[in-house]
Enzyme design. Structure first.
Site, mmCIF file in Angstrom:
data_model
loop_
_atom_site.group_PDB
_atom_site.id
_atom_site.type_symbol
_atom_site.label_atom_id
_atom_site.label_comp_id
_atom_site.label_asym_id
_atom_site.label_seq_id
_atom_site.Cartn_x
_atom_site.Cartn_y
_atom_site.Cartn_z
ATOM 1 N N ARG A 51 7.123 -2.472 -5.815
ATOM 2 C CA ARG A 51 5.822 -2.696 -5.150
ATOM 3 C C ARG A 51 5.970 -3.337 -3.775
ATOM 4 O O ARG A 51 5.164 -4.187 -3.392
ATOM 5 C CB ARG A 51 4.905 -3.578 -6.010
ATOM 6 C CG ARG A 51 4.407 -2.939 -7.267
ATOM 7 C CD ARG A 51 3.154 -2.108 -6.999
ATOM 8 N NE ARG A 51 2.746 -1.422 -8.205
ATOM 9 C CZ ARG A 51 1.782 -1.863 -9.019
ATOM 10 N NH1 ARG A 51 1.131 -2.948 -8.733
ATOM 11 N NH2 ARG A 51 1.473 -1.190 -10.093
ATOM 12 N N ARG A 85 -0.647 -4.650 -1.772
ATOM 13 C CA ARG A 85 -1.739 -5.530 -1.320
ATOM 14 C C ARG A 85 -1.318 -6.835 -0.657
ATOM 15 O O ARG A 85 -2.136 -7.487 -0.024
ATOM 16 C CB ARG A 85 -2.659 -5.845 -2.510
ATOM 17 C CG ARG A 85 -3.600 -4.708 -2.817
ATOM 18 C CD ARG A 85 -4.280 -4.918 -4.140
ATOM 19 N NE ARG A 85 -3.284 -4.898 -5.199
ATOM 20 C CZ ARG A 85 -3.556 -4.982 -6.496
ATOM 21 N NH1 ARG A 85 -4.790 -5.130 -6.893
ATOM 22 N NH2 ARG A 85 -2.599 -4.933 -7.384
ATOM 23 N N ARG A 144 -6.666 0.002 2.888
ATOM 24 C CA ARG A 144 -7.302 -0.037 1.564
ATOM 25 C C ARG A 144 -8.809 -0.297 1.660
ATOM 26 O O ARG A 144 -9.565 0.096 0.779
ATOM 27 C CB ARG A 144 -6.603 -1.119 0.738
ATOM 28 C CG ARG A 144 -7.050 -1.260 -0.691
ATOM 29 C CD ARG A 144 -6.616 -0.095 -1.546
ATOM 30 N NE ARG A 144 -6.951 -0.353 -2.946
ATOM 31 C CZ ARG A 144 -8.158 -0.181 -3.446
ATOM 32 N NH1 ARG A 144 -9.140 0.280 -2.684
ATOM 33 N NH2 ARG A 144 -8.393 -0.441 -4.719
ATOM 34 N N ASP A 204 1.999 6.656 -7.805
ATOM 35 C CA ASP A 204 1.818 5.892 -9.037
ATOM 36 C C ASP A 204 2.348 6.683 -10.216
ATOM 37 O O ASP A 204 2.290 7.924 -10.207
ATOM 38 C CB ASP A 204 0.330 5.569 -9.253
ATOM 39 C CG ASP A 204 0.166 4.417 -10.235
ATOM 40 O OD1 ASP A 204 0.175 3.259 -9.795
ATOM 41 O OD2 ASP A 204 0.079 4.685 -11.449
ATOM 42 N N TYR A 212 -0.340 4.086 -21.889
ATOM 43 C CA TYR A 212 -1.625 4.235 -21.191
ATOM 44 C C TYR A 212 -2.479 5.319 -21.827
ATOM 45 O O TYR A 212 -3.678 5.161 -22.019
ATOM 46 C CB TYR A 212 -1.394 4.550 -19.706
ATOM 47 C CG TYR A 212 -0.990 3.327 -18.939
ATOM 48 C CD1 TYR A 212 -1.944 2.382 -18.570
ATOM 49 C CD2 TYR A 212 0.329 3.090 -18.620
ATOM 50 C CE1 TYR A 212 -1.579 1.229 -17.885
ATOM 51 C CE2 TYR A 212 0.709 1.937 -17.937
ATOM 52 C CZ TYR A 212 -0.248 1.018 -17.576
ATOM 53 O OH TYR A 212 0.122 -0.121 -16.915
HETATM 54 O O1 CP3 Z 1 6.910 0.157 -5.810
HETATM 55 C C1 CP3 Z 1 6.252 0.665 -4.887
HETATM 56 O O2 CP3 Z 1 6.024 0.045 -3.831
HETATM 57 C C2 CP3 Z 1 5.781 2.103 -5.006
HETATM 58 C C3 CP3 Z 1 4.438 2.278 -5.438
HETATM 59 C C4 CP3 Z 1 4.070 2.061 -6.901
HETATM 60 C C5 CP3 Z 1 2.754 1.770 -7.311
HETATM 61 N N1 CP3 Z 1 2.704 1.784 -8.664
HETATM 62 C C6 CP3 Z 1 1.626 1.538 -6.399
HETATM 63 C C7 CP3 Z 1 0.389 0.895 -6.891
HETATM 64 C C8 CP3 Z 1 4.837 2.185 -8.055
HETATM 65 C C9 CP3 Z 1 6.330 2.429 -8.192
HETATM 66 C C10 CP3 Z 1 3.972 2.016 -9.167
HETATM 67 C C11 CP3 Z 1 4.421 2.123 -10.563
HETATM 68 C C12 CP3 Z 1 3.495 1.773 -11.630
HETATM 69 N N2 CP3 Z 1 2.145 2.021 -11.712
HETATM 70 C C13 CP3 Z 1 3.893 1.199 -12.861
HETATM 71 C C14 CP3 Z 1 5.321 0.863 -13.246
HETATM 72 C C15 CP3 Z 1 5.751 -0.416 -12.657
HETATM 73 C C16 CP3 Z 1 4.926 -1.592 -13.092
HETATM 74 O O3 CP3 Z 1 4.265 -2.159 -12.231
HETATM 75 O O4 CP3 Z 1 5.003 -1.918 -14.269
HETATM 76 C C17 CP3 Z 1 2.749 1.031 -13.645
HETATM 77 C C18 CP3 Z 1 2.669 0.422 -15.025
HETATM 78 C C19 CP3 Z 1 1.643 1.570 -12.904
HETATM 79 C C20 CP3 Z 1 0.230 1.685 -13.342
HETATM 80 C C21 CP3 Z 1 -0.676 0.938 -12.448
HETATM 81 N N3 CP3 Z 1 -1.019 1.315 -11.155
HETATM 82 C C22 CP3 Z 1 -1.392 -0.255 -12.750
HETATM 83 C C23 CP3 Z 1 -1.291 -1.019 -14.063
HETATM 84 C C24 CP3 Z 1 -2.155 -0.556 -11.627
HETATM 85 C C25 CP3 Z 1 -3.165 -1.654 -11.501
HETATM 86 C C26 CP3 Z 1 -2.535 -2.992 -11.380
HETATM 87 C C27 CP3 Z 1 -2.488 -3.401 -9.960
HETATM 88 O O5 CP3 Z 1 -1.441 -3.921 -9.525
HETATM 89 O O6 CP3 Z 1 -3.505 -3.241 -9.284
HETATM 90 C C28 CP3 Z 1 -1.866 0.408 -10.614
HETATM 91 C C29 CP3 Z 1 -2.420 0.454 -9.246
HETATM 92 C C30 CP3 Z 1 -1.418 0.405 -8.135
HETATM 93 N N4 CP3 Z 1 -0.252 1.133 -8.089
HETATM 94 C C31 CP3 Z 1 -1.535 -0.340 -6.917
HETATM 95 C C32 CP3 Z 1 -0.409 -0.033 -6.140
HETATM 96 C C33 CP3 Z 1 -0.089 -0.512 -4.751
HETATM 97 C C34 CP3 Z 1 -2.698 -1.238 -6.532
HETATM 98 C C35 CP3 Z 1 -3.755 -0.376 -5.910
HETATM 99 C C36 CP3 Z 1 -4.736 -1.144 -5.085
HETATM 100 O O7 CP3 Z 1 -5.743 -1.595 -5.648
HETATM 101 O O8 CP3 Z 1 -4.541 -1.248 -3.860
#
Ligand code: CP3
Length: 343
Positions: free
Chosen positions: A23, A27, A36, A72, A149
């Site tokens: 990540r 944010r 965003r 994602d 999920y």
């Molecule tokens: O690592 C990186 O920078 C690449 C981008 C990336 C995102 N999600 C962007 C994202 C990667 C590799 C993921 C993987 C991901 N997504 C996982 C596996 C890793 C982990 O975190 O356990 C999982 C379980 C998800 C599912 C997911 N996507 C969740 C649970 C959420 C909401 C939680 C949160 O942090 O808001 C997301 C949304 C998400 N994916 C955001 C980002 C930058 C936040 C979006 C926003 O509101 O701006």
């Protein structure tokens, strides 16, 4: 051009420990929040120009050793016939959960070229922009984490529904896992073709299973994915959250690198994993919310335990938290690169 990350994946010596952060685009960066404000998370993913720009944002600020494509793990679900959306502030919500055999009607193996062409286009844009300066990481969710999920419907704490299906209707669970594994394989292979030079398989919720159930219900499907994508000159990182009690099983499932969370000392994990595998990790992301001396103390501990042994990639044990200061990340990256094996 730095090949540090690729070399470390293969256990070759490097001039400094490579570092990237899960990540790393997101944010905590003000320039991400500016975009965003105008676009939803899904819209950001679906616009290749925007996704490419966000992927590169952390690289403009920090001396990172890899880029990871902004996308994602849930994006492939829609093309499988499993709709979802991101609820404001709540994370992902699956529109029609799979909890019985009948719920799999109409669910099929996805095709990345038609389902998520925007991810592949973003990869091509970033690969061109990077010009080999640092490697570009592609990724996918592991079948069990995706199934969590799909069955739970949102970010569950108990994982009761997915385990209920797993124990109660093993044939349906297996059918779902097969569909997910085949879809993930197609997505990862397409990402290689589009320019990904390293892959990471995210099994964030693997550790919710005990070692025996991980071995029986989850690992064979991860192994199928890892087997299908390996041997193509693209190193694969196998990240399994909560894996402290089942490192041998995680390693056996495959991957050139095992990604660790922070719940185990890196040296102990590496000793258990044995020779011939690289290790990624494993700073607690919450440490970055603390003062600089605390961040350095924790980072030094990880580095000391790695002993500059070839095959260590520095990372967090999970994603960067939104409240993290970019200045802290900048100092961390510098600290890791400057580490000389003493102190
Ligand atoms: O690592 C990186 O920078 C690449 C981008 C990336 C995102 N999600 C962007 C994202 C990667 C590799 C993921 C993987 C991901 N997504 C996982 C596996 C890793 C982990 O975190 O356990 C999982 C379980 C998800 C599912 C997911 N996507 C969740 C649970 C959420 C909401 C939680 C949160 O942090 O808001 C997301 C949304 C998400 N994916 C955001 C980002 C930058 C936040 C979006 C926003 O509101 O701006």
């Amino acid at each position: 051009m730095t090949t540090r990350l690729l070399d470390a994946c293969l256990g070759k010596p490097v001039d400094a420990t490579p570092v990237w952060l899960m990540r790393q685009a997101g944010r905590y960066l003000p320039e991400y929040r500016v975009l965003r404000e105008k676009l939803s998370f899904i819209e950001m993913c679906r616009r290749p120009d925007v996704a490419a720009e966000i992927t590169l944002q952390p690289l403009a600020r920090f001396d990172l050793d890899a880029a990871i494509i902004f996308a994602d793990i849930l994006l492939p679900l829609e093309g499988m016939g499993i709709g979802f959306h991101f609820a404001a502030g709540d994370g992902p919500v699956i529109e029609r959960t799979v909890r019985a055999a009948a719920d799999l009607t109409g669910v099929h193996v996805g095709d990345p070229r038609t389902d998520t062409p925007y991810v592949l286009e973003a990869l091509r844009l970033v690969a061109r922009e990077l010009g080999g300066r640092v490697p570009l990481i592609g990724f996918a969710g592991a079948p069990f984490t995706l199934a969590s999920y799909v069955v739970e419907g949102d970010h569950s704490r108990q994982f009761a529904e997915v385990k209920k299906l797993m124990f109660g209707e093993p044939a349906t669970f297996k059918r779902l896992m097969d569909l997910l594994a085949d879809t993930v394989i197609a997505h990862l292979l397409a990402q290689i073709e589009a320019g990904a030079q390293v892959l990471q398989l995210f099994d964030s919720w693997a550790g919710t299973l005990g070692p025996r159930d991980y071995e029986r219900f989850a690992a064979p499907h991860s192994q199928k994915v890892l087997d299908a994508v390996s041997g193509r000159g693209v190193p694969v990182i196998h990240f399994a959250g909560g894996s402290v009690g089942m490192l041998a099983q995680v390693r056996a499932a495959g991957g050139d690198v095992v990604g660790l969370d922070w719940r185990i000392d890196l040296d102990r994990a590496w000793a258990e994993l044995g020779e011939g595998v690289a290790v990624q990790g494993n700073l607690d992301p919450a440490v970055l919310l603390g003062p600089p001396d605390e961040v350095e103390r924790h980072a030094a501990d990880v580095l000391r335990r790695a002993r500059r042994r070839p095959g260590h990639i520095f990372n967090l044990g999970h994603g960067v938290l939104p409240a993290t200061s970019p200045d802290t990340v900048a100092r961390l990256v510098e600290f890791v690169h400057d580490w000389n094996g003493e102190g």
